[in-house]
Scaffold this motif. Structure first.
Motif, mmCIF file in Angstrom:
data_model
loop_
_atom_site.group_PDB
_atom_site.id
_atom_site.type_symbol
_atom_site.label_atom_id
_atom_site.label_comp_id
_atom_site.label_asym_id
_atom_site.label_seq_id
_atom_site.Cartn_x
_atom_site.Cartn_y
_atom_site.Cartn_z
ATOM 1 N N ASN A 67 0.800 -1.230 0.000
ATOM 2 C CA ASN A 67 0.000 0.000 0.000
ATOM 3 C C ASN A 67 0.831 1.277 0.000
ATOM 4 N N ARG A 68 1.857 1.313 0.839
ATOM 5 C CA ARG A 68 2.588 2.557 1.052
ATOM 6 C C ARG A 68 3.302 3.039 -0.215
ATOM 7 N N SER A 69 3.664 2.127 -1.099
ATOM 8 C CA SER A 69 4.414 2.531 -2.296
ATOM 9 C C SER A 69 3.512 2.848 -3.494
ATOM 10 N N HIS A 70 2.195 2.624 -3.349
ATOM 11 C CA HIS A 70 1.298 2.857 -4.484
ATOM 12 C C HIS A 70 1.415 4.274 -5.038
ATOM 13 N N GLU A 71 1.315 5.257 -4.146
ATOM 14 C CA GLU A 71 1.272 6.656 -4.588
ATOM 15 C C GLU A 71 2.497 7.024 -5.429
ATOM 16 N N GLU A 72 3.677 6.733 -4.930
ATOM 17 C CA GLU A 72 4.907 7.094 -5.640
ATOM 18 C C GLU A 72 4.998 6.384 -6.992
ATOM 19 N N THR A 73 4.636 5.097 -7.010
ATOM 20 C CA THR A 73 4.731 4.325 -8.253
ATOM 21 C C THR A 73 3.738 4.830 -9.292
ATOM 22 N N ILE A 74 2.519 5.157 -8.851
ATOM 23 C CA ILE A 74 1.524 5.722 -9.772
ATOM 24 C C ILE A 74 2.054 7.007 -10.392
ATOM 25 N N HIS A 80 -0.832 4.573 -18.802
ATOM 26 C CA HIS A 80 -2.065 4.317 -18.059
ATOM 27 C C HIS A 80 -1.701 3.472 -16.844
ATOM 28 N N VAL A 81 -2.540 3.522 -15.789
ATOM 29 C CA VAL A 81 -2.221 2.782 -14.562
ATOM 30 C C VAL A 81 -3.452 2.074 -14.020
ATOM 31 N N LEU A 82 -3.279 0.806 -13.691
ATOM 32 C CA LEU A 82 -4.260 0.066 -12.910
ATOM 33 C C LEU A 82 -3.571 -0.272 -11.593
ATOM 34 N N VAL A 83 -4.214 0.048 -10.473
ATOM 35 C CA VAL A 83 -3.582 -0.198 -9.168
ATOM 36 C C VAL A 83 -4.534 -0.974 -8.279
ATOM 37 N N GLU A 84 -3.970 -1.860 -7.485
ATOM 38 C CA GLU A 84 -4.771 -2.601 -6.515
ATOM 39 C C GLU A 84 -5.261 -1.646 -5.431
ATOM 40 N N TYR A 85 -6.444 -1.912 -4.897
ATOM 41 C CA TYR A 85 -7.019 -1.109 -3.824
ATOM 42 C C TYR A 85 -6.210 -1.292 -2.527
ATOM 43 N N PRO A 86 -5.965 -0.270 -1.738
ATOM 44 C CA PRO A 86 -6.305 1.141 -1.916
ATOM 45 C C PRO A 86 -5.231 1.866 -2.732
ATOM 46 N N MET A 87 -5.651 2.936 -3.416
ATOM 47 C CA MET A 87 -4.737 3.647 -4.313
ATOM 48 C C MET A 87 -3.654 4.391 -3.553
ATOM 49 N N ALA A 88 -4.009 4.995 -2.417
ATOM 50 C CA ALA A 88 -3.051 5.790 -1.645
ATOM 51 C C ALA A 88 -3.439 5.716 -0.175
ATOM 52 N N LEU A 89 -2.601 6.271 0.681
ATOM 53 C CA LEU A 89 -2.875 6.225 2.116
ATOM 54 C C LEU A 89 -3.678 7.417 2.608
ATOM 55 N N SER A 90 -4.072 8.312 1.686
ATOM 56 C CA SER A 90 -4.943 9.426 2.084
ATOM 57 C C SER A 90 -5.834 9.809 0.919
ATOM 58 N N ALA A 91 -7.011 10.352 1.242
ATOM 59 C CA ALA A 91 -7.940 10.802 0.204
ATOM 60 C C ALA A 91 -7.318 11.954 -0.583
#
Length: 205
Positions: A72-79, A88-99
């Motif tokens: 989860n924690r690395s999703h935001e940076e990788t996106i 284009h990006v498909l990411v597993e839920y959740p996308m980031a650690l904050s709204a």
């Protein structure tokens, strides 16, 4: 063919690689070509898929989309990296650690003219679809959702509420917006035990 790369080879990433290598006949997946996977660990090849570096994945003109299946924690940076690279990006839920971060990423995708899709695979399972049918037309009076799992590394998975957030979206999908009325956490480090208990109210209380 639409070139893809899988980032992360945990359970979800391996399932992505498997499905991209063996698409269901006549499904949209038949138009996707897996160019490789990215991992911090060194695997070489896996199920005929080859390992490539993150830099090569970002630079490649043949790769049009990334499937992100990391912690989860690395999703935001990788996106951000793949959107910046014009993918284009498909990411597993959740996308980031904050709204806030999630909204920023969606705005970034829109500005780049790219699709950013968050996939919550559990909401597509037959078991979940059946549950949704069973509660249709019924009023929720009171209910409990209880689930267990092993303790996750908070540095990678985020605060414990994020370890369970995928389950909480079941409730929002089934019953609408929820308000947190109380939340407690019990930790027993000597027993490697942690429990979070959260109470919610629906919009009609």
């Amino acid at each position: 063919m639409f070139g893809t790369v899988v980032v992360g080879v945990g359970i979800a990433g391996l399932a992505r690689i498997r499905d991209l290598m063996n698409p269901m006949p006549s499904s949209p997946s038949e138009h996707l070509k897996l160019f490789g996977f990215v991992s911090r660990r060194n695997f070489g090849n896996m199920n005929e898929a080859k390992q490539i570096s993150l830099e090569d994945a970002l630079r490649s003109k043949e790769i049009h989309a990334a499937f992100i299946s990391t912690e989860n924690r690395s999703h935001e940076e990788t996106i951000r990296m793949f959107l910046e690279a014009g993918k284009h990006v498909l990411v597993e839920y959740p996308m980031a650690l904050s709204a806030k971060a999630a909204h920023e990423l969606w705005e970034m995708a829109e500005q780049k003219g790219k699709i950013l899709h968050v996939e919550h695979i559990e909401l597509l399972t037959e078991e979940y679809k059946q549950l949704k049918k069973e509660i249709a037309g019924k009023d929720l009076v009171k209910g409990t959702l209880h689930f267990t799992g092993h303790i996750l590394d908070e540095n990678k998975a985020g605060f414990p509420a994020f370890s369970g957030i995928a389950r909480l979206t079941w409730l929002i999908d089934l019953f609408g917006d929820l308000t947190v009325t109380s939340a407690t956490r019990v930790k027993q480090e000597d027993k490697n035990y942690s429990r979070m208990t959260v109470h919610f109210q629906t919009t009609n209380k």
